[in-house]
Design an enzyme around this catalytic site. Structure first.
Site, PDB file in Angstrom:
ATOM      1  N   HIS A  61       0.821  -1.210   0.000  1.00  6.43           N
ATOM      2  CA  HIS A  61       0.000   0.000   0.000  1.00  6.43           C
ATOM      3  C   HIS A  61       0.858   1.264   0.000  1.00  6.43           C
ATOM      4  CE1 HIS A  61      -3.500  -2.407   2.050  1.00  6.43           C
ATOM      5  NE2 HIS A  61      -3.326  -2.718   0.782  1.00  6.43           N
ATOM      6  N   ARG A  99      -0.336 -27.937   2.149  1.00  5.11           N
ATOM      7  CA  ARG A  99       0.440 -27.022   2.984  1.00  5.11           C
ATOM      8  C   ARG A  99      -0.150 -25.622   2.883  1.00  5.11           C
ATOM      9  NH1 ARG A  99       6.151 -24.136   1.981  1.00  5.11           N
ATOM     10  NH2 ARG A  99       6.321 -23.184   4.043  1.00  5.11           N
ATOM     11  N   HIS A 144       4.668 -17.265   7.271  1.00  4.97           N
ATOM     12  CA  HIS A 144       5.109 -17.230   5.882  1.00  4.97           C
ATOM     13  C   HIS A 144       5.183 -15.765   5.440  1.00  4.97           C
ATOM     14  CE1 HIS A 144       5.292 -19.741   1.993  1.00  4.97           C
ATOM     15  NE2 HIS A 144       5.604 -18.502   1.645  1.00  4.97           N
ATOM     16  N   GLU A 189      11.460 -20.029   4.985  1.00  9.79           N
ATOM     17  CA  GLU A 189      12.551 -19.366   4.281  1.00  9.79           C
ATOM     18  C   GLU A 189      13.149 -18.161   5.025  1.00  9.79           C
ATOM     19  OE1 GLU A 189      11.648 -20.629  -0.306  1.00  9.79           O
ATOM     20  OE2 GLU A 189      11.281 -18.543   0.250  1.00  9.79           O
ATOM     21  N   ASN A 328      12.599 -26.259   0.559  1.00 10.58           N
ATOM     22  CA  ASN A 328      12.098 -25.624  -0.658  1.00 10.58           C
ATOM     23  C   ASN A 328      13.206 -25.677  -1.701  1.00 10.58           C
ATOM     24  OD1 ASN A 328       9.759 -25.009   0.702  1.00 10.58           O
ATOM     25  ND2 ASN A 328      10.083 -22.796   0.741  1.00 10.58           N
ATOM     26  N   TYR A 330      13.897 -25.162  -6.013  1.00  8.27           N
ATOM     27  CA  TYR A 330      13.402 -24.813  -7.338  1.00  8.27           C
ATOM     28  C   TYR A 330      14.470 -24.946  -8.420  1.00  8.27           C
ATOM     29  CZ  TYR A 330       9.245 -22.703  -5.175  1.00  8.27           C
ATOM     30  OH  TYR A 330       8.078 -22.499  -4.483  1.00  8.27           O
ATOM     31  N   GLU A 395       8.191 -27.108  -1.066  1.00  9.69           N
ATOM     32  CA  GLU A 395       7.892 -26.354  -2.286  1.00  9.69           C
ATOM     33  C   GLU A 395       8.800 -26.831  -3.408  1.00  9.69           C
ATOM     34  OE1 GLU A 395       7.999 -22.072  -1.989  1.00  9.69           O
ATOM     35  OE2 GLU A 395       7.078 -22.078   0.009  1.00  9.69           O
TER      36      GLU A 395
END
Length: 498
Positions: A61, A99, A144, A189, A328, A330, A395
């Site tokens: 915002h 999750r 999170h 994380e 996690n 990737y 993840e």
């Protein structure tokens, strides 16, 4: 050797190879396969029914220009109102687990335990009960990235009091919801959270010299360990759950043959700074990282290392505060050592430079390179570093621009699952669950809605936020039903009528 014995031996060897190959595509009994989301990214209802503002509400915002498309999570996928529809989607796909994360300011609007928002508690009770009714195991993350903004105004993760604030919040969650949860992740994380104190890409968007992220990291480790021990001492006997933390760990490959040592240093800086104090035999930060940050700090004129020292009491308290390793994963990096000359600083505090192989395919996210062999590397690194702890992959996923026929996502998931199964069967890595990020297209932090990770499409141009299964959701459904990697399918996405 007689000819018949020779042929029998060949047949036997072929049979063994066939069994190994088949096992490498089959998930073991009890293995969990599911998908994930997080509160800020999907819930919306940012100021509904007593919820207080979070740091991401404030960040988007007050500084919309820090988000690529100037968007926010005010409505997001509107899962606050559409949670029953989302549970039906999960049931349709057939996931073993889901999750999700809890919004701290939805439960404690001002961050403190003196004001509990019953609507927030009841909302999560409805979700957890709905999942249980469908035989879907909830995997719940306490934090999170979205703590109450009022706590940030008092320093957030750079104020050591947040260890107590997080402990109070955790205790309320365990007391109110813990009997419905068997898998708990304290914090998602830490390294990425702490980037919010090193620049403007992540909330709260503060650049606190080159110290803030390390103070943040230490307070997160203390908060995690405190929550773990609260559960262990006050709730475990009755609730019987498992508690861990979730750490992002990419694969590391040497850029040249001479850089093999650099891969370990790169791992220790990105993954080991959090993992080593919790999972290693001796605890504390990795020695190589402690040394190099200390040397840099001295050269910069600081009286002490910018990485605060952990006392022996805290080293012992943090060490072993886990029931599993939440991972996690990737992508991967190429790693090269950057030599240090007398009087110069270690490059990036760790002395290694990260890059990508130009041959690696790239997803919609520029940082996400498709390197499935890096998944097996990471799992084996965890196995050898920490005496093979139980790992739950929290993840793993692929970003695109929203295609319903998302073949590249299926190719990615198939190749990464295959790499994981190889690490399990051939190397003995103790992996017990796998989670696709994410169930829905959602708000992807500083990338807004420009990158899509969902296996379910959400139309953000429609105020009703309608959902459609993508091809990857149908593929995953077949994998879960068969309990093995199935051939990649080619079919039109289904529009669910719920």
């Amino acid at each position: 050797m007689e000819l018949r014995y020779f042929f029998a031996l060949i047949i036997l060897n072929l049979s063994i190879e066939w069994v190994i190959a088949r096992n490498n595509h089959t998930f073991p009994d009890g293995f969990l396969i599911g998908t994930a989301s997080s509160a800020y990214q999907v819930e919306g209802a940012w100021n509904t029914n007593g919820k207080g503002p979070s740091i991401w509400d404030n960040f988007t915002h007050e500084h919309p220009y820090f988000v690529v498309d100037r968007s926010n999570g005010d409505v997001a996928a509107d899962s606050y109102h559409k949670y029953n529809e989302d549970i039906d989607l999960l049931n349709e796909i057939g996931v073993d687990h889901y999750r999700l994360s809890l919004s701290w300011p939805r439960i404690l609007p001002n961050g403190f335990s003196n004001r509990i928002n019953r609507d927030g508690i009841d909302y999560y009770k409805r979700i957890l009960n709905g999942l249980r009714e469908k035989n879907i195991e909830p995997v719940v993350t306490l934090y999170h990235w979205d703590h109450p903004q009022i706590l940030e105004e008092m320093g957030g993760w750079t104020n050591e009091l947040i260890v107590e604030w997080f402990a109070d919040y955790s205790r309320i969650v365990f007391r109110e919801l813990g009997d419905k949860i068997k898998y708990i992740a304290t914090i998602n994380e830490p390294i990425m959270i702490c980037e919010g104190y090193a620049g403007t890409e992540k909330a709260p968007g503060k650049k606190i010299l080159d110290i803030g992220k390390y103070i943040c990291l230490q307070n997160i480790l203390k908060a995690h360990a405190t929550a773990y021990h609260i559960y262990d001492e006050e709730f475990r006997a009755k609730q019987g759950g498992k508690v861990g933390i979730v750490i992002p760990c990419p694969g590391m490959f040497p850029k040249t043959e001479q850089d093999t040592e650099a891969t370990d240093t790169g791992y220790q800086y990105i993954c080991g700074l959090v993992a080593h104090p919790i999972y290693s035999k001796n605890g504390d930060y990795p020695e190589v990282i402690k040394t190099r940050i200390g040397e840099n700090s001295k050269l910069q004129g600081y009286a002490a290392s910018r990485l605060p020292e952990l006392s022996q009491r805290w080293i012992q308290y943090i060490k072993g505060s886990y029931d599993y390793f939440g991972l996690n994963h990737y992508s991967s990096f190429l790693v090269e050592a950057v030599p240090k000359k007398n009087g110069s600083l270690w490059y990036n505090d760790c002395g290694v430079k990260l890059s990508f192989d130009p041959k690696w395919p790239t997803a919609a996210s520029s940082w996400l390179k498709v390197v499935p062999e890096g998944f097996a590397w990471t799992l084996n690194k965890i196995r050898t570093e920490y005496e093979n702890p139980p790992v739950y992959v929290m993840e793993n996923g692929y970003s695109d621009t929203g295609e319903l026929q998302d073949h590249k996502r299926i190719d990615y998931l198939q190749s990464y699952m295959k790499s994981m199964l190889k690490a399990m069967y051939q190397d003995g890595c103790d992996v017990r669950g796998y989670t696709v990020w994410s169930i829905l297209d959602n708000f992807e932090w500083e990338r807004g809605y420009t990158e899509k990770f969902g296996i379910v499409n959400v139309d953000f141009n429609d105020t009703n936020r309608p959902r459609k299964l993508k091809l990857s959701a149908l593929w995953l459904k077949n994998v879960i039903r068969a309990r093995r990697l199935e051939p990649i399918i080619d079919a039109a996405p289904i529009v669910l009528s719920l």
